[in-house]
Design a protein around this motif. Structure first.
Motif, PDB file in Angstrom:
ATOM      1  N   GLN A   1      -2.395   7.764   0.800  1.00 22.20           N
ATOM      2  CA  GLN A   1      -3.602   6.972   1.014  1.00 22.20           C
ATOM      3  C   GLN A   1      -3.348   5.903   2.084  1.00 22.20           C
ATOM      4  OE1 GLN A   1      -6.578   7.830  -0.345  1.00 22.20           O
ATOM      5  NE2 GLN A   1      -7.315   6.326   1.148  1.00 22.20           N
TER       6      GLN A   1
ATOM      7  N   ASP B   1      -5.435   5.400   5.435  1.00 22.46           N
ATOM      8  CA  ASP B   1      -6.097   4.123   5.717  1.00 22.46           C
ATOM      9  C   ASP B   1      -5.725   3.580   7.100  1.00 22.46           C
ATOM     10  OD1 ASP B   1      -7.342   4.245   3.324  1.00 22.46           O
ATOM     11  OD2 ASP B   1      -6.045   2.800   2.297  1.00 22.46           O
TER      12      ASP B   1
ATOM     13  N   GLN C   1       0.837  -1.216   0.000  1.00 18.78           N
ATOM     14  CA  GLN C   1       0.000   0.000   0.000  1.00 18.78           C
ATOM     15  C   GLN C   1       0.865   1.257   0.000  1.00 18.78           C
ATOM     16  OE1 GLN C   1      -2.941   0.304   3.065  1.00 18.78           O
ATOM     17  NE2 GLN C   1      -4.459   0.039   1.457  1.00 18.78           N
TER      18      GLN C   1
END
Lengths: 213, 181
Positions: free
Chosen positions: B13, B17, B6
């Motif tokens: 992001q 998250d 990720q």
């Protein structure tokens, strides 16, 4: 400074030089103040680049936190519409009437503050205050104040206070007004500063110290 | 959630998250276990995420022996204990500049002021330069890695551009210092 000289300084700062080369550089710094200043400036640039990256990430986290008001501490007070209008009016007044005064004179005239200015810079050591800063612009206003760039800092601090009720900005704004001896700005924020900063002992003590000198 | 995947895909992001995922749980754990006020718990949580980011971005953390939650909570535990001991510390991880040589006979205040000044100048440097310097000086990527991640045509091109950017920043700094004298 050439690319090679720059690389040499970088290697020194990153500890990549051998002992002899390191001593050579340190000896040159002793005899050549301009060279030493370049090394110190380079190190400061490296630290600033790193800190700025984290400042930006912190502002992302703060924005994210504001979306979750239920769990995050409330940093923005919800105000009735008329207070927003009043705040906008004060901001406009600030922009059109007060700012030119600071452009003429924005150096520290208050003797005690001139000597102890570092004691009135709180955001670098008080993480709670910095974490309340919602974006990079707020941090930028704090940093401008900390390097005594009052002409640039004051309009930004006014915006932070008038729009977001950021109390550290109000504290810095009021200290800037006292320090630069601007009567008009002092009058403008005196009442607000007394009301809003009296709840924080640290702000109150420092302001009392300044006002009594 | 594969944190590293990720992070490589979109680090902002990934930050958002992980923040959302553990915010409520971690705050309530910090308040319960370490008796922290909500504001202090929030500070500790945000600092912990920042340390997680810093360790990942600078390559200090490349794999996890447990899961990401255990790692994050481990940082938060240390920070919560520190919070009880000290009131004056910076928001930045302690190791942010520990790799840089201490320059002899330099006042810390002089460095701090210069850092603050450079930070006000960085936005004026332009996004492309700022990102390049960040990749090299903060994320510790080499010229080839930067060339692969950007539009620059090879390592030499990155090297030239990096020199121009740092030189431009230095000129801006000198101009600013000069104008204040």
């Amino acid at each position: 400074m050439t690319d090679q000289e720059l690389q040499h300084i970088e290697s020194y700062l990153f500890g990549r030089l051998g002992q002899n080369e390191k001593l050579e550089i340190e000896s040159k710094m002793k005899s050549d103040a301009e060279f030493k200043a370049s090394v110190v400036q380079m190190k400061s640039m490296l630290i600033a680049i790193r800190q700025s990256t984290l400042d930006e990430k912190l502002s992302i986290l703060k924005e994210e936190g504001l979306k979750y008001k239920g769990t995050a501490p409330q940093v923005v007070m919800i105000k009735p519409m008329y207070r927003w209008i009043a705040a906008a009016a004060v901001l406009l007044l600030g922009v059109f009437l007060i700012r030119p005064l600071f452009e003429k004179d924005a150096t520290i005239q208050h003797p005690y503050l001139a000597e102890h200015f570092e004691d009135f810079v709180l955001h670098e050591i008080h993480k709670g205050q910095v974490n309340q800063a919602k974006n990079v612009e707020v941090l930028r206003a704090y940093n401008l104040y900390s390097i005594k760039e009052f002409k640039k800092a004051i309009p930004m601090l006014e915006k932070n206070w008038n729009m977001d009720r950021d109390t550290l900005s109000l504290f810095y704004l009021y200290v800037s007004a006292i320090g630069t001896g601007n009567e008009k700005l002092l009058k403008e924020y005196e009442k607000e500063a007394k009301n809003s900063l009296s709840t924080n002992k640290e702000y109150e003590n420092r302001l009392n110290l300044l006002l009594n000198k | 959630m594969d944190w590293f995947h990720q992070f490589r895909t979109d680090e902002n992001q990934a930050l958002k998250d992980i923040y959302r995922l553990y915010l409520k749980d971690c705050l309530s754990w910090l308040r319960r276990k370490y008796n922290l006020q909500e504001v202090d718990a929030m500070d500790v949580f945000q600092q912990s995420i920042l340390i997680l980011y810093n360790n990942t971005a600078t390559g200090k953390l490349t794999e996890l022996s447990g899961d990401i939650k255990s790692y994050l909570y481990g940082i938060a535990r240390n920070k919560a204990m520190e919070a009880g001991r000290s009131t004056s510390r910076t928001i930045y991880p302690e190791n942010l500049d520990s790799d840089l040589t201490e320059i002899p006979d330099t006042e810390p205040e002089e460095e701090t002021n210069l850092v603050a000044l450079v930070k006000t100048l960085l936005p004026e440097l332009g996004e492309a330069c700022r990102q390049l310097l960040e990749m090299y000086y903060y994320k510790d990527l080499n010229m080839n890695e930067i060339a692969e991640m950007t539009h620059y045509n090879g390592a030499d091109s990155v090297k030239t551009q990096k020199y121009k950017c740092i030189k431009r920043l230095q000129m801006m700094l000198l101009e600013h210092i000069g104008s204040k004298r």
